[in-house]
Write a protein that holds these residues in place. Structure first.
Motif, PDB file in Angstrom:
ATOM      1  N   GLY A  79      10.950  26.304  22.094  1.00 54.55           N
ATOM      2  CA  GLY A  79      12.126  26.712  21.340  1.00 54.55           C
ATOM      3  C   GLY A  79      11.797  27.799  20.344  1.00 54.55           C
ATOM      4  O   GLY A  79      10.642  28.130  20.113  1.00 54.55           O
ATOM      5  N   GLY A  80      12.844  28.344  19.770  1.00 53.93           N
ATOM      6  CA  GLY A  80      12.689  29.379  18.760  1.00 53.93           C
ATOM      7  C   GLY A  80      14.013  30.057  18.478  1.00 53.93           C
ATOM      8  O   GLY A  80      15.026  29.741  19.099  1.00 53.93           O
ATOM      9  N   GLU A  81      13.968  30.986  17.533  1.00 48.49           N
ATOM     10  CA  GLU A  81      15.189  31.732  17.207  1.00 48.49           C
ATOM     11  C   GLU A  81      15.424  32.816  18.245  1.00 48.49           C
ATOM     12  O   GLU A  81      14.500  33.527  18.630  1.00 48.49           O
ATOM     13  N   LEU A  82      16.663  32.936  18.671  1.00 45.47           N
ATOM     14  CA  LEU A  82      17.029  33.911  19.686  1.00 45.47           C
ATOM     15  C   LEU A  82      17.497  35.224  19.058  1.00 45.47           C
ATOM     16  O   LEU A  82      18.022  35.237  17.948  1.00 45.47           O
ATOM     17  N   ASP A 127       5.715  35.286  18.396  1.00 43.99           N
ATOM     18  CA  ASP A 127       4.666  34.641  17.606  1.00 43.99           C
ATOM     19  C   ASP A 127       5.160  33.351  16.946  1.00 43.99           C
ATOM     20  O   ASP A 127       4.353  32.526  16.519  1.00 43.99           O
ATOM     21  N   GLU A 128       6.469  33.201  16.843  1.00 45.43           N
ATOM     22  CA  GLU A 128       7.035  32.021  16.190  1.00 45.43           C
ATOM     23  C   GLU A 128       7.674  31.041  17.170  1.00 45.43           C
ATOM     24  O   GLU A 128       8.330  30.085  16.742  1.00 45.43           O
ATOM     25  N   VAL A 129       7.473  31.228  18.460  1.00 49.32           N
ATOM     26  CA  VAL A 129       8.016  30.291  19.448  1.00 49.32           C
ATOM     27  C   VAL A 129       7.316  28.942  19.273  1.00 49.32           C
ATOM     28  O   VAL A 129       6.096  28.865  19.147  1.00 49.32           O
ATOM     29  N   ASP A 130       8.110  27.897  19.241  1.00 47.80           N
ATOM     30  CA  ASP A 130       7.609  26.531  19.088  1.00 47.80           C
ATOM     31  C   ASP A 130       7.327  25.960  20.480  1.00 47.80           C
ATOM     32  O   ASP A 130       8.248  25.636  21.217  1.00 47.80           O
ATOM     33  N   ILE A 131       6.046  25.887  20.835  1.00 52.01           N
ATOM     34  CA  ILE A 131       5.658  25.273  22.112  1.00 52.01           C
ATOM     35  C   ILE A 131       5.449  23.795  21.801  1.00 52.01           C
ATOM     36  O   ILE A 131       4.407  23.388  21.290  1.00 52.01           O
ATOM     37  N   VAL A 132       6.463  23.013  22.110  1.00 59.88           N
ATOM     38  CA  VAL A 132       6.479  21.606  21.721  1.00 59.88           C
ATOM     39  C   VAL A 132       5.484  20.801  22.550  1.00 59.88           C
ATOM     40  O   VAL A 132       4.695  20.028  22.013  1.00 59.88           O
ATOM     41  N   GLY A 133       5.513  20.972  23.872  1.00 62.29           N
ATOM     42  CA  GLY A 133       4.564  20.242  24.704  1.00 62.29           C
ATOM     43  C   GLY A 133       4.963  20.204  26.161  1.00 62.29           C
ATOM     44  O   GLY A 133       6.037  20.652  26.552  1.00 62.29           O
ATOM     45  N   VAL A 134       4.060  19.634  26.961  1.00 62.46           N
ATOM     46  CA  VAL A 134       4.264  19.458  28.401  1.00 62.46           C
ATOM     47  C   VAL A 134       4.403  17.964  28.652  1.00 62.46           C
ATOM     48  O   VAL A 134       3.607  17.161  28.137  1.00 62.46           O
ATOM     49  N   GLU A 190      21.098  30.229  15.775  1.00 57.43           N
ATOM     50  CA  GLU A 190      20.227  31.090  16.578  1.00 57.43           C
ATOM     51  C   GLU A 190      19.016  30.338  17.148  1.00 57.43           C
ATOM     52  O   GLU A 190      18.280  30.875  17.954  1.00 57.43           O
ATOM     53  N   MET A 191      18.815  29.108  16.721  1.00 54.37           N
ATOM     54  CA  MET A 191      17.661  28.327  17.169  1.00 54.37           C
ATOM     55  C   MET A 191      18.037  27.552  18.433  1.00 54.37           C
ATOM     56  O   MET A 191      19.058  26.870  18.481  1.00 54.37           O
TER      57      MET A 191
END
Length: 78
Positions: free
Chosen positions: A15-18, A30-37, A60-61
């Motif tokens: 996720g992240g701001e679009l 650089d601010e994309v939240d890679i939560v997990g697999v 926007e998130m």
């Protein structure tokens, strides 16, 4: 006798701001939240829902579920 393991269908939650509310392009990679697999859709959905609810006040998130198993093996797109 062991039980058969369910088929592993990997899902990624990010996720992240679009850049635009109706788009799918992130403002800042650089601010994309890679939560997990996660091993299945149900688990990924529960995490996606939790993360989405935490950011509900920011229009926007956005969080997404990526069906990694379809990218890794497109011929077997369960």
């Amino acid at each position: 006798m062991s039980e058969a393991q369910p088929k592993q269908l990997l899902h990624l939650v990010i996720g992240g701001e679009l850049s635009q509310i109706k788009g799918i392009e992130f403002k800042n990679l650089d601010e994309v939240d890679i939560v997990g697999v996660y091993p299945n859709y149900a688990t990924a959905y529960a995490v996606w829902k939790q993360k989405s609810q935490l950011t509900v006040d920011n229009a926007e998130m956005r969080y997404f579920i990526v069906h990694m198993h379809k990218l890794l093996d497109p011929a077997n797109g369960d």
